[in-house]
Design a protein around this motif. Structure first.
Motif, mmCIF file in Angstrom:
data_model
loop_
_atom_site.group_PDB
_atom_site.id
_atom_site.type_symbol
_atom_site.label_atom_id
_atom_site.label_comp_id
_atom_site.label_asym_id
_atom_site.label_seq_id
_atom_site.Cartn_x
_atom_site.Cartn_y
_atom_site.Cartn_z
ATOM 1 N N THR A 1 0.857 -1.175 0.000
ATOM 2 C CA THR A 1 0.000 0.000 0.000
ATOM 3 C C THR A 1 0.890 1.220 0.000
ATOM 4 O O THR A 1 1.793 1.337 0.836
ATOM 5 C CB THR A 1 -0.930 0.008 1.224
ATOM 6 O OG1 THR A 1 -1.750 -1.169 1.176
ATOM 7 C CG2 THR A 1 -1.813 1.245 1.241
ATOM 8 N N ASP A 2 0.667 2.123 -0.952
ATOM 9 C CA ASP A 2 1.456 3.345 -1.053
ATOM 10 C C ASP A 2 1.057 4.263 0.106
ATOM 11 O O ASP A 2 -0.096 4.678 0.192
ATOM 12 C CB ASP A 2 1.187 4.013 -2.403
ATOM 13 C CG ASP A 2 2.096 5.193 -2.677
ATOM 14 O OD1 ASP A 2 2.456 5.920 -1.725
ATOM 15 O OD2 ASP A 2 2.430 5.404 -3.859
ATOM 16 N N PRO A 3 1.993 4.569 1.004
ATOM 17 C CA PRO A 3 1.637 5.392 2.169
ATOM 18 C C PRO A 3 1.278 6.832 1.816
ATOM 19 O O PRO A 3 0.643 7.518 2.613
ATOM 20 C CB PRO A 3 2.900 5.344 3.036
ATOM 21 C CG PRO A 3 4.005 5.048 2.085
ATOM 22 C CD PRO A 3 3.403 4.197 1.001
ATOM 23 N N ARG A 4 1.622 7.282 0.617
ATOM 24 C CA ARG A 4 1.319 8.664 0.226
ATOM 25 C C ARG A 4 -0.149 8.859 -0.115
ATOM 26 O O ARG A 4 -0.691 9.946 0.067
ATOM 27 C CB ARG A 4 2.156 9.073 -0.995
ATOM 28 C CG ARG A 4 3.644 9.033 -0.756
ATOM 29 C CD ARG A 4 4.398 9.211 -2.041
ATOM 30 N NE ARG A 4 4.070 8.093 -2.946
ATOM 31 C CZ ARG A 4 4.627 7.915 -4.133
ATOM 32 N NH1 ARG A 4 5.508 8.772 -4.585
ATOM 33 N NH2 ARG A 4 4.288 6.889 -4.882
ATOM 34 N N ASN A 5 -0.791 7.788 -0.639
ATOM 35 C CA ASN A 5 -2.157 7.972 -1.128
ATOM 36 C C ASN A 5 -3.091 6.805 -0.808
ATOM 37 O O ASN A 5 -4.243 6.830 -1.192
ATOM 38 C CB ASN A 5 -2.137 8.218 -2.640
ATOM 39 C CG ASN A 5 -1.397 7.117 -3.382
ATOM 40 O OD1 ASN A 5 -1.338 5.981 -2.937
ATOM 41 N ND2 ASN A 5 -0.825 7.472 -4.521
ATOM 42 N N GLY A 6 -2.588 5.768 -0.146
ATOM 43 C CA GLY A 6 -3.408 4.628 0.243
ATOM 44 C C GLY A 6 -3.735 3.650 -0.866
ATOM 45 O O GLY A 6 -4.482 2.700 -0.653
ATOM 46 N N LYS A 7 -3.170 3.874 -2.062
ATOM 47 C CA LYS A 7 -3.428 2.956 -3.174
ATOM 48 C C LYS A 7 -2.705 1.644 -2.950
ATOM 49 O O LYS A 7 -1.557 1.612 -2.523
ATOM 50 C CB LYS A 7 -2.970 3.566 -4.501
ATOM 51 C CG LYS A 7 -3.772 4.771 -4.924
ATOM 52 C CD LYS A 7 -3.238 5.342 -6.222
ATOM 53 C CE LYS A 7 -4.040 6.561 -6.634
ATOM 54 N NZ LYS A 7 -3.484 7.175 -7.856
ATOM 55 N N ARG A 8 -3.408 0.561 -3.233
ATOM 56 C CA ARG A 8 -2.804 -0.775 -3.176
ATOM 57 C C ARG A 8 -2.194 -1.053 -4.543
ATOM 58 O O ARG A 8 -2.848 -0.850 -5.577
ATOM 59 C CB ARG A 8 -3.869 -1.813 -2.836
ATOM 60 C CG ARG A 8 -3.316 -3.186 -2.639
ATOM 61 C CD ARG A 8 -3.016 -3.419 -1.169
ATOM 62 N NE ARG A 8 -2.455 -4.757 -1.043
ATOM 63 C CZ ARG A 8 -1.400 -5.038 -0.318
ATOM 64 N NH1 ARG A 8 -0.815 -4.099 0.374
ATOM 65 N NH2 ARG A 8 -0.950 -6.253 -0.244
ATOM 66 N N VAL A 9 -0.921 -1.480 -4.567
ATOM 67 C CA VAL A 9 -0.230 -1.723 -5.828
ATOM 68 C C VAL A 9 0.323 -3.144 -5.880
ATOM 69 O O VAL A 9 0.598 -3.762 -4.845
ATOM 70 C CB VAL A 9 0.929 -0.727 -6.068
ATOM 71 C CG1 VAL A 9 0.405 0.706 -6.170
ATOM 72 C CG2 VAL A 9 1.996 -0.843 -4.996
ATOM 73 N N ARG A 10 0.461 -3.654 -7.085
ATOM 74 C CA ARG A 10 1.145 -4.911 -7.328
ATOM 75 C C ARG A 10 2.441 -4.575 -8.045
ATOM 76 O O ARG A 10 2.438 -3.859 -9.054
ATOM 77 C CB ARG A 10 0.317 -5.866 -8.183
ATOM 78 C CG ARG A 10 1.095 -7.160 -8.501
ATOM 79 C CD ARG A 10 0.215 -8.225 -9.100
ATOM 80 N NE ARG A 10 -0.732 -8.668 -8.070
ATOM 81 C CZ ARG A 10 -1.959 -9.123 -8.331
ATOM 82 N NH1 ARG A 10 -2.397 -9.203 -9.566
ATOM 83 N NH2 ARG A 10 -2.758 -9.495 -7.347
ATOM 84 N N TYR A 11 3.548 -5.064 -7.507
ATOM 85 C CA TYR A 11 4.840 -4.886 -8.141
ATOM 86 C C TYR A 11 5.027 -5.982 -9.176
ATOM 87 O O TYR A 11 4.716 -7.148 -8.924
ATOM 88 C CB TYR A 11 5.961 -4.924 -7.100
ATOM 89 C CG TYR A 11 5.838 -3.802 -6.102
ATOM 90 C CD1 TYR A 11 5.943 -2.464 -6.517
ATOM 91 C CD2 TYR A 11 5.613 -4.053 -4.757
ATOM 92 C CE1 TYR A 11 5.816 -1.431 -5.603
ATOM 93 C CE2 TYR A 11 5.511 -3.012 -3.848
ATOM 94 C CZ TYR A 11 5.611 -1.703 -4.273
ATOM 95 O OH TYR A 11 5.502 -0.679 -3.390
ATOM 96 N N LEU A 12 5.527 -5.600 -10.343
ATOM 97 C CA LEU A 12 5.706 -6.510 -11.458
ATOM 98 C C LEU A 12 7.137 -6.451 -11.970
ATOM 99 O O LEU A 12 7.765 -5.388 -11.922
ATOM 100 C CB LEU A 12 4.767 -6.141 -12.611
ATOM 101 C CG LEU A 12 3.274 -6.053 -12.310
ATOM 102 C CD1 LEU A 12 2.534 -5.494 -13.515
ATOM 103 C CD2 LEU A 12 2.721 -7.416 -11.922
ATOM 104 N N THR A 13 7.635 -7.571 -12.460
ATOM 105 C CA THR A 13 8.935 -7.610 -13.119
ATOM 106 C C THR A 13 8.836 -8.421 -14.404
ATOM 107 O O THR A 13 7.982 -9.303 -14.537
ATOM 108 C CB THR A 13 10.029 -8.216 -12.227
ATOM 109 O OG1 THR A 13 9.659 -9.555 -11.882
ATOM 110 C CG2 THR A 13 10.262 -7.391 -10.970
ATOM 111 N N ALA A 14 9.728 -8.102 -15.320
ATOM 112 C CA ALA A 14 9.849 -8.871 -16.563
ATOM 113 C C ALA A 14 11.334 -8.997 -16.875
ATOM 114 O O ALA A 14 12.099 -8.030 -16.730
ATOM 115 C CB ALA A 14 9.140 -8.172 -17.705
#
Length: 138
Positions: A123-136
């Motif tokens: 969860t981004d502490p700046r805005n509360g958005k939940r994110v998924r980290y991705l790699t390729a």
């Protein structure tokens, strides 16, 4: 989206691994991509997450395609360009995050088509958005 002032954007571009823009037929910006690396000082919690979890990477911090330019392959072209830059720099991983809450299914599908796979969530502490980290891999 995390908005930046023009001065903050210029400062971010100055420390970026890559900052590319594609002009539209009218000469106005149609799309851009700004990427950081593991050598860039931490630029927020999402870039910081990758710094903590991966020794080397190219991190897509911002990618924008103007609404009227969507569906023309500009995003794919910017990612292909970044892949080449990352390979030339000896990097083996592209990294980014996509919102889970609020959901961004279009971005998730785009990244999955390009071979990105989940690497973590936060969860981004700046805005509360939940994110998924991705790699390729490259």
């Amino acid at each position: 989206m995390n908005a930046l002032s023009a001065a903050d954007f210029a400062a971010l571009a100055a420390v970026a691994l890559s900052a590319r823009m594609i002009e539209g037929a009218d000469g106005a910006p149609a799309a851009f991509l700004l990427a950081l690396s593991h050598e860039t000082p931490a630029q927020g919690p999402n870039h910081g997450w990758f710094l903590q979890h991966f020794p080397a990477f190219a991190y897509i911090d911002r990618v924008v395609v103007a609404q009227q330019a969507q569906g023309q392959g500009l995003g794919r072209a910017l990612y292909a360009d970044l892949r080449e830059q990352a390979r030339a720099a000896g990097l083996a991983i592209l990294a980014c995050e996509v919102n889970l809450d609020p959901p961004n299914p279009g971005s998730m599908a785009f990244h999955e088509r390009l071979g990105f796979r989940p690497a973590g969530e936060a969860t981004d502490p700046r805005n509360g958005k939940r994110v998924r980290y991705l790699t390729a891999g490259l």
